[in-house]
Write an enzyme that holds these catalytic residues in place. Structure first.
Site, PDB file in Angstrom:
ATOM      1  N   SER A 168       0.841  -1.194   0.000  1.00  0.00           N
ATOM      2  CA  SER A 168       0.000   0.000   0.000  1.00  0.00           C
ATOM      3  C   SER A 168       0.884   1.255   0.000  1.00  0.00           C
ATOM      4  O   SER A 168       1.795   1.364  -0.813  1.00  0.00           O
ATOM      5  CB  SER A 168      -0.964  -0.038   1.185  1.00  0.00           C
ATOM      6  OG  SER A 168      -2.036   0.853   1.002  1.00  0.00           O
ATOM      7  N   ASP A 421      -8.519  -5.405  -5.670  1.00  0.00           N
ATOM      8  CA  ASP A 421      -8.009  -4.427  -4.713  1.00  0.00           C
ATOM      9  C   ASP A 421      -8.357  -3.029  -5.214  1.00  0.00           C
ATOM     10  O   ASP A 421      -7.974  -2.653  -6.327  1.00  0.00           O
ATOM     11  CB  ASP A 421      -6.493  -4.577  -4.591  1.00  0.00           C
ATOM     12  CG  ASP A 421      -5.852  -3.492  -3.717  1.00  0.00           C
ATOM     13  OD1 ASP A 421      -6.588  -2.770  -3.023  1.00  0.00           O
ATOM     14  OD2 ASP A 421      -4.624  -3.381  -3.752  1.00  0.00           O
ATOM     15  N   HIS A 446      -6.414  -6.746  -1.446  1.00  0.00           N
ATOM     16  CA  HIS A 446      -5.335  -5.821  -1.108  1.00  0.00           C
ATOM     17  C   HIS A 446      -4.120  -6.538  -0.521  1.00  0.00           C
ATOM     18  O   HIS A 446      -4.244  -7.293   0.449  1.00  0.00           O
ATOM     19  CB  HIS A 446      -5.891  -4.809  -0.102  1.00  0.00           C
ATOM     20  CG  HIS A 446      -5.038  -3.612   0.134  1.00  0.00           C
ATOM     21  ND1 HIS A 446      -4.530  -2.840  -0.881  1.00  0.00           N
ATOM     22  CD2 HIS A 446      -4.608  -3.034   1.302  1.00  0.00           C
ATOM     23  CE1 HIS A 446      -3.831  -1.840  -0.363  1.00  0.00           C
ATOM     24  NE2 HIS A 446      -3.865  -1.940   0.949  1.00  0.00           N
TER      25      HIS A 446
END
Length: 479
Positions: A168, A421, A446
């Protein structure tokens, strides 16, 4: 800058509370790590007669490490480093294979790495060192010390067997570390990194469209229609006190909503729940964002749509029933606090970053399941100034210092993105060069590829991990 009296008064109190908490009680520990601290410069880019520094926390796992073995470094994300270490099982899975030392470095201003202790967020002037450039310099500083500690003949090396991992926002940092300090790490595994989530690089609508696709995939069309219908119902019902009281009671809110500002917070809170459900839609139970069952989007949508409702209040009751799955899956939550994000230090810190370097435009259209709203930069900038006393006058700064989509000049980076995601909306989805590569993971959520291996992982997730291992072997010259 705003004077300190204008800063939220809850910040200092929360820091005192947070500092008194034992890490082990806050995070379920699957992996055991040694906690260490290193003094790092407060400002890496200025010289002081008396250098100012603070303690940066990092975690170490040396169980499988042998002398001369590689170091796998996780670049800390926006939160307590323990949380990310416990949710990055892939590194632990492959440590025996590579005889690697694992190091998880906390991001400054998060967890226990607070430059000014309990006063870190009490004064706007104290926050000016919260930047990606300072954080990257922290990582490079710690890695340099690790080189000296674990590799004896430092002057004989021109490269070291050190690789960065991140997911991320942390995935962006891992890639940027390789780009900005290529002599520090041989390469970077960057999972679910929204590298192109900047003004002018991606459409402001694409994130919410991706969230909607996750709900379409797992919750079917009726769920999307009900969620879309719900916005107008909630807004209309909460125009008077009677309706506000009904929603407050039915949704078990900790404090009754009573103003238009409260309603706005309620709508934002509900939007955040949808986003977090999509981000945590794993194929097994997890507790990353919140304790949740497998495929929480499907569970949420089933609760919302499997029975009929006859009127507005019936629909609100259905929403309350479904929301409980996210907010109170363990049955331990007494009430729902829609102000929780406004009282959260992590949210406050990352909000500052999103107002300065990491401006990520979001808008909603009729094509998604959220309230239709355009991206208004001026409105956004005013909110930032009101909250942080900071200017958002350079929305292109992130592209200027990191190159935007001009990745062909770099090397040894793997970008992976799950098809399901939401942040894949703005990730690197195609190979740039033979050494800046992308791996798109079909039907995956994700940063699942950096989580620990699970019996229920599909072939695509397993293939992504094998792709990472092959890249590591190549970079480490183990082929």
């Amino acid at each position: 800058m705003l004077p300190s009296s204008r800063m939220p008064k809850f910040v200092a109190f929360l820091l005192v509370v947070a500092a008194s908490l034992d890490d082990a009680s806050a995070v379920d520990s699957k992996y055991s790590l040694e906690t260490k601290y290193m003094k790092v410069p407060l400002d890496h880019f200025k010289w002081y007669a008396e250098e100012k520094s603070f303690n940066l926390r990092y975690l170490v796992d040396a169980k499988h490490h042998v002398q001369g073995g590689p170091i796998f470094v996780f670049t800390g994300d926006k939160g307590d480093i323990n949380i990310y270490a416990q949710n990055t099982g892939f590194m632990f899975d492959i440590a025996p294979m590579f005889k690697a030392l694992l190091v998880f470095i906390e991001h400054r201003y998060y967890g226990q790495s607070l430059p000014f202790g309990n006063d870190t967020f009490s004064n706007p002037q104290n926050m000016i060192y919260l930047t990606t450039t300072q954080a990257l310099a922290d990582f490079a500083f710690v890695i340099d010390q690790l080189k000296r500690e674990f590799f004896e003949n430092v002057v004989q090396y021109d490269t070291y067997p050190i690789v960065a991992f991140g997911s991320s926002y942390g995935g962006m940092l891992a890639a940027w570390l390789r780009m900005k300090y290529p002599y520090t790490v041989l390469g970077a595994i960057s999972s679910s990194a929204p590298m192109f989530y900047f003004p002018g690089l991606s459409s402001c609508a694409t994130f919410y469209e991706k969230v909607t696709k996750v709900f379409e995939r797992y919750g079917r069309d009726q769920c999307i229609k009900t969620i879309k219908l719900g916005w107008d119902v909630i807004i209309n019902l909460t125009k008077n006190k009677l309706g506000m009281d009904f929603v407050s009671s039915n949704w078990k809110l900790c404090s009754k909503i009573s103003t238009t500002d409260d309603v706005e917070k309620l709508l934002e809170w509900l939007s955040d729940i949808y986003v977090n459900l999509a981000l945590s839609n794993y194929h097994y139970p997890t507790d990353f964002y919140s304790p949740l069952p497998a495929y929480p989007v499907k569970v949420f949508c089933d609760k919302l749509t499997t029975s009929y409702f006859n009127d507005t209040k019936g629909l609100i009751e259905h929403f309350g029933y479904a929301i409980e799955m996210y907010t109170n899956y363990t049955g331990r939550t007494a009430c729902n606090d829609i102000n929780s994000k406004y009282h959260d230090i992590t949210e406050f810190a990352f909000g500052y970053q999103m107002c300065t370097e990491l401006i990520m435009p979001k808008c909603s259209t009729d094509a998604d399941m959220f309230i239709t709203a355009p991206w208004d930069f001026d409105k956004f900038a005013k909110k930032c100034y009101k909250k942080y006393g900071t200017s958002s006058s350079r929305p292109d700064w992130g592209m200027l210092i990191y190159g935007g989509k001009n990745l062909k000049y770099f090397s040894n980076i793997v970008f992976s993105n799950g098809e399901m995601d939401p942040y894949s909306c703005c990730g690197v989805s195609a190979n740039v060069t033979s050494s800046v590569m992308a791996f798109d993971i079909i039907d995956a959520p994700h940063h699942v590829d950096l989580r620990n291996a699970d019996m229920s992982d599909n072939n695509y997730i397993q293939s992504a991990r094998q792709f990472h291992i092959l890249a590591l072997r190549k970079w480490l010259k183990l082929e």
